[in-house]
Design an enzyme around this catalytic site. Structure first.
Site, PDB file in Angstrom:
ATOM      1  N   ARG A   1       6.688   5.507  11.158  1.00  0.00           N
ATOM      2  CA  ARG A   1       5.904   5.551  10.111  1.00  0.00           C
ATOM      3  C   ARG A   1       4.990   7.090  10.457  1.00  0.00           C
ATOM      4  O   ARG A   1       4.524   7.737  11.458  1.00  0.00           O
ATOM      5  CB  ARG A   1       4.981   4.380  10.593  1.00  0.00           C
ATOM      6  CG  ARG A   1       5.222   3.102  10.359  1.00  0.00           C
ATOM      7  CD  ARG A   1       4.611   1.951  10.459  1.00  0.00           C
ATOM      8  NE  ARG A   1       3.616   2.511  11.678  1.00  0.00           N
ATOM      9  CZ  ARG A   1       2.346   1.724  12.228  1.00  0.00           C
ATOM     10  NH1 ARG A   1       1.518   0.832  11.404  1.00  0.00           N
ATOM     11  NH2 ARG A   1       1.909   2.039  13.786  1.00  0.00           N
TER      12      ARG A   1
ATOM     13  N   ASN B   1       3.573   4.299  -6.051  1.00  0.00           N
ATOM     14  CA  ASN B   1       2.545   4.286  -5.276  1.00  0.00           C
ATOM     15  C   ASN B   1       1.837   4.181  -6.841  1.00  0.00           C
ATOM     16  O   ASN B   1       1.805   5.669  -7.359  1.00  0.00           O
ATOM     17  CB  ASN B   1       2.412   5.281  -4.433  1.00  0.00           C
ATOM     18  CG  ASN B   1       2.582   4.262  -2.848  1.00  0.00           C
ATOM     19  OD1 ASN B   1       2.018   3.998  -2.816  1.00  0.00           O
ATOM     20  ND2 ASN B   1       3.152   6.084  -2.732  1.00  0.00           N
TER      21      ASN B   1
END
Length: 320
Positions: A239, A289
């Site tokens: 990540r 986003n």
């Protein structure tokens, strides 16, 4: 102008990196009046208009906030503020997009009907779930599956061999798993994420370019910021999210980054999304986003390109 920021508690801001703070600082520099409230302060009563109860008018002190107090601002006054009476309402509540966030968008939508100008547009926030929104643009994505089905996930793994699984409501890298060709722990991971078929999961073919960073490409008023922030995984992590320990490195946009941003930018801007953060790994789009995109300060500090200025310019233009 009078601006109302609907955000997390100001006392929690880490001003050295907080994007909402950078917006407020640039707005204050131009002489705009800053108000702030939390989504829980929004009230709509029969016969009345949507109001922020106990909204605070703040000024900036120039001191640095560390996320534990309010040294960086002072409260000039508190008042019940009808949203339709301010020049712009900026919805900057951080994810997750839970039921309370959803209800807040409905209250903000009513405020729009009463004359408020809300950014990002509440209906657009609801219509663009940040992981699912990429499915509208398959030309830019890696193979992706959205499902509750254990069997469908297993078939996807059998086809693509190396996959990423993640919950639709995760943030900051939360709940992301990688399963390689050996399928180790796939069953357990499916059970954890889909909760016995009760919740929907997103599955994607693993993109090995994550080693070079998960790039945040900002689009403001339909136009890309010329630099992205590559969030680079550290150690054994897959990540790149800063919240998961990723290292942020600003870079110029690649031709592919520009192609993605210049294609999506005008479409999303026309839907009322003044600010969007596109996540790109290698050459593929992984998220859109819209709730509370970040990385303004990191890009500005590393490149000298003034992202908050570009944002407030776009906000002022949208209000003309």
């Amino acid at each position: 102008m009078k601006l109302l920021f609907v955000a997390d508690p100001l006392e929690s801001f880490k001003t050295y990196k907080d994007t909402t703070f950078s917006m407020m600082r640039e707005a204050a520099r131009r002489g705009h009046v800053l108000w702030a409230c939390h989504p829980a302060d929004l009230v709509w009563q029969t016969g009345g208009k949507v109001t922020a109860r106990g909204a605070r008018r703040v000024s900036l002190t120039g001191r640095e906030g560390d996320g534990h107090g309010g040294d960086w601002f002072t409260v000039e006054e508190s008042a019940d503020l009808v949203l339709a009476t301010v020049d712009a309402v900026l919805m900057r509540k951080d994810p997750p997009f839970d039921s309370e966030f959803f209800y807040a968008t409905h209250l903000l939508g009513q405020a729009e009907r009463e004359g408020a100008k809300v950014f990002n547009k509440p209906a657009a926030l609801r219509d663009h779930p940040e992981k699912l929104a990429i499915m509208e643009f398959p030309q830019f994505t890696s193979p992706t599956l959205v499902t509750r089905s254990d069997a469908a996930i297993r078939a996807f793994h059998a086809e693509h061999r190396d996959i990423i699984l993640k919950p639709l409501d995760g943030m900051g890298g939360m709940g992301i798993f990688r399963v390689g060709p050996d399928g180790l722990n796939l069953g357990s991971i499916i059970e954890t994420l889909n909760k016995g078929g009760a919740e929907t999961v997103m599955v994607q073919r693993y993109v090995p370019e994550i080693k070079d960073g998960d790039k945040r490409v900002l689009v403001i008023g339909g136009k890309p910021v010329p630099f992205c922030l590559a969030r680079i995984p550290q150690g054994s992590e897959i990540r790149g999210n800063l919240a998961a320990g990723g290292k942020g490195v600003a870079r110029p946009l690649t031709e592919r980054d520009l192609e993605i941003a210049e294609t999506l930018g005008p479409i999303l801007a026309a839907r009322g999304l003044l600010l969007v953060g596109l996540d790109v790994i290698g050459d593929v789009l992984t998220e859109v986003n819209v709730t509370s995109p970040t990385c303004f300060q990191e890009i500005t500090d590393q490149t000298g390109f003034d992202v908050p200025k570009m944002f407030i310019d776009a906000l002022e233009e949208a209000l003309r």
